[in-house]
Every structure is written in C-alpha cells, then in structure tokens.
Design a protein around this motif. Structure first.
Motif, mmCIF file in Angstrom:
data_model
loop_
_atom_site.group_PDB
_atom_site.id
_atom_site.type_symbol
_atom_site.label_atom_id
_atom_site.label_comp_id
_atom_site.label_asym_id
_atom_site.label_seq_id
_atom_site.Cartn_x
_atom_site.Cartn_y
_atom_site.Cartn_z
ATOM 1 N N ASN A 94 0.841 -1.177 0.000
ATOM 2 C CA ASN A 94 0.000 0.000 0.000
ATOM 3 C C ASN A 94 0.889 1.245 0.000
ATOM 4 O OD1 ASN A 94 -1.294 2.258 1.746
ATOM 5 N ND2 ASN A 94 -3.009 1.077 0.951
ATOM 6 N N ALA A 95 0.663 2.149 -0.916
ATOM 7 C CA ALA A 95 1.515 3.333 -1.059
ATOM 8 C C ALA A 95 1.479 4.232 0.179
ATOM 9 C CB ALA A 95 1.107 4.121 -2.296
ATOM 10 N N THR A 96 0.312 4.449 0.732
ATOM 11 C CA THR A 96 0.213 5.326 1.903
ATOM 12 C C THR A 96 1.028 4.778 3.071
ATOM 13 O OG1 THR A 96 -1.973 6.060 1.203
ATOM 14 C CG2 THR A 96 -1.390 6.457 3.499
ATOM 15 N N ASP A 97 0.942 3.478 3.284
ATOM 16 C CA ASP A 97 1.702 2.860 4.373
ATOM 17 C C ASP A 97 3.205 3.016 4.153
ATOM 18 O OD1 ASP A 97 -0.723 2.081 5.448
ATOM 19 O OD2 ASP A 97 -0.564 0.001 4.738
ATOM 20 N N ALA A 137 -1.284 1.477 -4.781
ATOM 21 C CA ALA A 137 -0.639 0.247 -4.321
ATOM 22 C C ALA A 137 0.284 -0.277 -5.412
ATOM 23 C CB ALA A 137 -1.683 -0.801 -3.954
ATOM 24 N N PHE A 138 1.167 -1.184 -5.008
ATOM 25 C CA PHE A 138 2.142 -1.781 -5.926
ATOM 26 C C PHE A 138 1.979 -3.298 -5.950
ATOM 27 C CE2 PHE A 138 4.161 1.871 -3.894
ATOM 28 C CZ PHE A 138 4.586 2.614 -4.986
ATOM 29 N N ILE A 139 2.259 -3.870 -7.100
ATOM 30 C CA ILE A 139 2.428 -5.309 -7.224
ATOM 31 C C ILE A 139 3.937 -5.523 -7.349
ATOM 32 C CG2 ILE A 139 1.973 -7.360 -8.614
ATOM 33 C CD1 ILE A 139 -0.647 -5.940 -9.509
ATOM 34 N N LEU A 140 4.468 -6.359 -6.469
ATOM 35 C CA LEU A 140 5.911 -6.541 -6.368
ATOM 36 C C LEU A 140 6.308 -7.904 -6.929
ATOM 37 C CD1 LEU A 140 6.150 -5.292 -2.683
ATOM 38 C CD2 LEU A 140 6.247 -3.928 -4.779
#
Length: 151
Positions: A94-97, A137-140
């Motif tokens: 999650n980008a915010t986190d 959000a990102f997919i890693l």
C-alpha cells in the motif's frame, strides 16, 4: 514543477496563456517547449475548438526534472523506496503505508514511485483511493529483487 502539490498526473493543469504569464517567455517559445515536452512523453496537451489548449504533466515529468527543482532526486528516492518495498517480503504494498514509513509527502513519494513503475521494476495497482499517493498500491515481483540487488 513549482505549482504541483502531488507530483502526479494532472497536477497541475495549466494553459499556454498561464505558462506565458508565469514564465515571462514569449508565446512561441512556450509553444515550442510544450511540443518538446509532449514529444518526450512528459506533458499531455489537449486542444479544444477555438484555440484553447489545456496542459498537464505526466508523472515522468517529475521523475525527469525534480532533481533540478526540488531538494530530492527521484532516482535516488526510488532506490530507497525499492529497498523498503523489498523488505516488506510481500507480493503487494500500500503506497500510503510505505510513504508513511519513509516520512515522505505525496509530492516527494509520487515521482519515486513513478520511476519504479516506468522502469518496470514494480507494477502499479490502480483503484479508487482517498489519498494523494500514486499509485495507491504496488504489485511486487522479481524485478524489484533484481533492481535492489544491483544497488
């Protein structure tokens, strides 16, 4: 660059006339600059009937120029962001986190995230979000591992 609050797509939107006023440059010079930036994929231009032109940045504009205009360098920040993402040992983030962990506001975080997305190091996970971080959000994957191991 200076008027952006979040360093992301559509932030800010402006016009040719506003650029002339804000830069003090002649209209023809602004038009050529806009063509150069749009041709490089850094700016999007929307032409309307009657000659009105709206302009807005693409995220890579901030990736390219923030190091010259701000107190940070998105390419170096992308390295720090990548290490934090890898250390999560997760498939998604999650980008915010992550931004909260780094202590970065959206204006600094978003260009670093755009660097990783543009370089295909992470994938953007798009959905409607309530905050100003992009992507939300990102997919890693293994590309992140490769990038961090090359640092």
């Amino acid at each position: 660059m200076e008027n952006s609050q979040h360093g992301s797509l559509f932030d800010p939107q402006t016009t040719l006339a506003d650029l002339v006023t804000n830069t003090g440059m002649p209209l023809n010079s602004v038009k050529v600059g806009v063509l150069d930036l749009a041709g490089s994929g850094l700016l999007e231009r929307q032409d309307y009937y009657g000659g009105h032109v709206d302009l807005h940045p693409k995220p890579d504009l901030f990736v390219t120029f923030d190091a010259q205009f701000k107190d940070w360098d998105p390419s170096k920040d992308a390295e720090d962001l990548a290490v934090v993402l890898l250390n999560l040992e997760a498939d998604q983030a999650n980008a915010t986190d992550v931004a909260t962990t780094l202590g970065w506001p959206p204006r600094r975080f978003n260009p670093a995230a755009a660097y990783l997305v543009s370089a295909n190091i992470v994938r953007a996970m798009e959905y409607s979000a309530e905050d100003d971080y992009w992507p939300p959000a990102f997919i890693l994957g293994d590309e992140l591992l490769r990038f961090v191991s090359d640092l």
